[in-house]
Design an enzyme around this catalytic site. Structure first.
Site, mmCIF file in Angstrom:
data_model
loop_
_atom_site.group_PDB
_atom_site.id
_atom_site.type_symbol
_atom_site.label_atom_id
_atom_site.label_comp_id
_atom_site.label_asym_id
_atom_site.label_seq_id
_atom_site.Cartn_x
_atom_site.Cartn_y
_atom_site.Cartn_z
ATOM 1 N N ASP A 254 -6.146 7.764 -40.103
ATOM 2 C CA ASP A 254 -5.331 7.261 -38.970
ATOM 3 C C ASP A 254 -5.306 5.984 -38.797
ATOM 4 O O ASP A 254 -5.656 5.767 -37.693
ATOM 5 C CB ASP A 254 -5.900 8.232 -38.063
ATOM 6 C CG ASP A 254 -4.438 8.066 -36.893
ATOM 7 O OD1 ASP A 254 -3.554 7.202 -36.430
ATOM 8 O OD2 ASP A 254 -3.707 9.510 -36.591
ATOM 9 N N HIS A 255 -4.718 5.003 -39.279
ATOM 10 C CA HIS A 255 -4.648 3.799 -38.814
ATOM 11 C C HIS A 255 -4.498 3.192 -37.380
ATOM 12 O O HIS A 255 -4.778 1.869 -36.835
ATOM 13 C CB HIS A 255 -3.324 2.591 -39.473
ATOM 14 C CG HIS A 255 -1.918 2.719 -38.595
ATOM 15 N ND1 HIS A 255 -0.788 3.714 -39.721
ATOM 16 C CD2 HIS A 255 -1.519 1.994 -38.475
ATOM 17 C CE1 HIS A 255 0.275 3.609 -39.134
ATOM 18 N NE2 HIS A 255 0.287 2.525 -38.632
ATOM 19 N N HIS B 217 -1.012 10.449 -34.950
ATOM 20 C CA HIS B 217 -1.822 9.783 -33.843
ATOM 21 C C HIS B 217 -1.674 10.058 -32.412
ATOM 22 O O HIS B 217 -2.621 9.563 -31.938
ATOM 23 C CB HIS B 217 0.098 8.226 -34.334
ATOM 24 C CG HIS B 217 -0.063 7.868 -35.467
ATOM 25 N ND1 HIS B 217 -1.174 7.684 -36.285
ATOM 26 C CD2 HIS B 217 1.226 8.141 -35.914
ATOM 27 C CE1 HIS B 217 -0.448 7.733 -37.765
ATOM 28 N NE2 HIS B 217 0.359 7.464 -37.816
#
Ligand code: NAP
Length: 491
Positions: A178-179, A241
């Site tokens: 999950d960047h 996110h």
């Protein structure tokens, strides 16, 4: 201020989907940057793998273009680019047939080094790739698998996908990106909370009024409309996110930064979220879809003009009042909001403290503002703590709010690395702290599924909002009903 760069051990990165958008925009530039900073040894190899036919040189040209397009000119050192190109290889391979697998095996050879398989391809072929890696004997003790969102579209499909990759890879070999978790400010949130005594005693329902998490984009769906139409804002942004950010704000202090210690605490938060279902979905959520409007002074089309299905009711905006049923957070709403074609591109977490319990300043201080902590992820990564001081000079006890401002760009003489730079090398280091564990992903879906079902059961339609605004007016009402307002990036 300089910090010592310690290179990671030499590795092989195989990027399935090595010619795709993600590889071009994010992965190749991130690996180059880490190489240019001395963090990647020249013996490492990056192997692009996709069906298209090309040789190593053609792939290097593709990568050169990717760097030119996605990295600032000042960072493009010709010698470093040439040396980086030597590390790149290409293998034409089909996930769905035997084509190319012996070639990949021969490129990889027998050396015992960390091998990371990055699946920058659609999830429909994750299983094919995992199976073929296995049947071709390409999975070894030090092999790792990296996957990205979307990890499923509901609990059942996420579970199935996790089963498919879990068949051949152990959980400690699987890195779910999950960047958002790789962003500097997000890691700073951990530092702020757990490396300062200041916040911990007040980080609870006694002192915090509410929390807002906003991830706003000014862009629309652009060319990805038909893909987006199958997902919508809740699956595309909230399930991963926003819930991850919520976990980092709300989790109990982990015993250490050990990956499982941190992930255990995040999991407890997800499991403590108060369910939102058909009964409460109307009061606690707002779905929106943008209509035509303006962005940066130019007219922009409606969502429905950008997708094939002209009847689509997919949400491009969602606002949620989430609650966490624990002692720490009882009665503290977490307002989540995300959308496309909003007024500006901003991602931030607002921790709004309660007002002082008693005002000793009387009329002189009509507006003692309650303290507010702003953690901004983009743009201008940084943290601001609003505090009240006396306005300097004569004129009585006039109070005003000022910010203790820690803007990273201004205060540190380093470029904030892109999230992928950190995450790609954490895979090689074997550090899973910033990656989602299987049970976290599934717990998030377990909370999201009844909410989506609630929308269907109550036939909750999207409220239309004009592109370039802050979303439907009903989302403003959602928070104003509670006597609060959204922080619209004004300070
Ligand atoms: P894309 O631009 O469509 O690229 C897909 C890549 O996969 C191409 O290199 C394609 O090359 C290759 N490919 C397709 N079928 C294949 C097969 N059967 N065997 C081997 N290679 C195959 O997609 P993308 O935007 O890069 O996204 C890839 C994945 O990452 C998706 O799951 C997406 O949701 C996820 N993701 C993307 C982004 C982003 O910013 N783009 C962000 C987050 C997550 P050939 O056609 O030559 O095989």
């Amino acid at each position: 201020m300089t910090s010592q760069i310690i290179p990671v051990e030499a590795f092989d990165y195989v990027v399935f989907g090595g010619t795709g958008d993600l590889a071009e925009r994010k992965l190749i530039p991130a690996l180059f940057r880490r190489y240019a900073d001395g963090q990647i040894l020249a013996q490492s190899r990056i192997i692009g793998a996709a069906r298209g036919e090309m040789d190593h040189e053609e792939y290097r040209s593709f990568a050169r273009n990717a760097l030119k397009t996605h990295i600032k000119e000042a960072e493009l050192d010709a010698d470093k680019i040439n040396a980086f190109m030597e590390m790149l290889f290409y293998c034409s391979i089909d996930a769905k047939s035997d084509k190319g697998w012996p070639e990949l095996k021969s490129i990889l050879g027998d050396e015992d080094r960390v091998r990371a398989y990055y699946l920058a391809v659609g999830p429909a072929i994750f299983g094919d790739i995992a199976d073929r890696l296995h049947s071709n004997g390409l999975i070894r003790e030090r092999s790792r698998l990296v996957i990205e969102k979307p990890i499923g579209k509901d609990l059942a499909s996420a579970h199935a996908l996790n089963e498919v990759v879990g068949k051949h890879f152990r959980e400690d070999q699987i890195f779910r990106i999950d960047h958002y978790l790789g962003k500097e400010t997000v890691q700073n949130l951990m530092a702020l909370r757990f490396a300062n005594t200041l916040f911990q005693p007040v980080w609870n329902a006694s002192y915090i009024d509410h929390v807002q998490i906003t991830v706003a984009e000014d862009l629309g769906v652009e060319g990805r409309g038909n893909y987006y139409d199958t997902s919508g804002a809740i699956r595309d942004m909230v399930q991963n996110h926003l819930l991850q950010l919520l976990c980092l704000v709300a989790m109990e202090p982990p015993a250490s930064t050990d990956a499982n210690a941190v992930r255990d605490e995040k999991l407890k938060v997800l499991r403590s979220l108060k369910p939102i279902d058909a009964e409460s979905v109307d009061a606690k959520t707002v779905r929106g879809q943008y209509k035509a409007g303006a962005a940066k002074g130019n007219p922009v089309p409606a969502y429905l003009d950008e997708v094939d299905d002209k009847q689509s009711d997919t949400e491009t905006f969602v606002a949620i009042k989430a609650e966490i049923e624990t002692w720490r957070w009882a009665g503290v709403p977490f307002y989540l909001r995300t959308g496309k074609r909003l007024s500006s591109r901003v991602s931030e977490i607002i921790v709004q403290f309660k007002p002082v319990p008693h005002n000793i300043f009387g009329d002189d201080a009509k507006s003692i503002k309650a303290n507010r902590l702003i953690i901004r992820l983009q743009p201008d990564e940084g943290v601001k703590q609003g505090i009240t001081i006396k306005d300097p000079g004569p004129g009585g006890m006039r109070l005003r709010e000022v910010d203790l401002d820690m803007s990273f760009a201004e205060n540190f003489d380093v470029h904030a690395p892109d999230a992928y730079e950190r995450l790609l090398l954490d895979v090689i280091r074997g550090n899973q702290t910033l990656f989602m564990r299987r049970d976290e992903v599934e717990a998030a879906w377990k909370w999201i599924d009844p909410l989506i079902a609630g929308w269907a059961d109550t036939n909750q339609k999207t409220a239309k909002y004009t592109a370039g605004t802050w979303g439907p007016t009903s989302s403003i009402a959602l928070i104003e009903r509670d006597g609060r307002t959204w922080h619209d990036g004004e300070a």
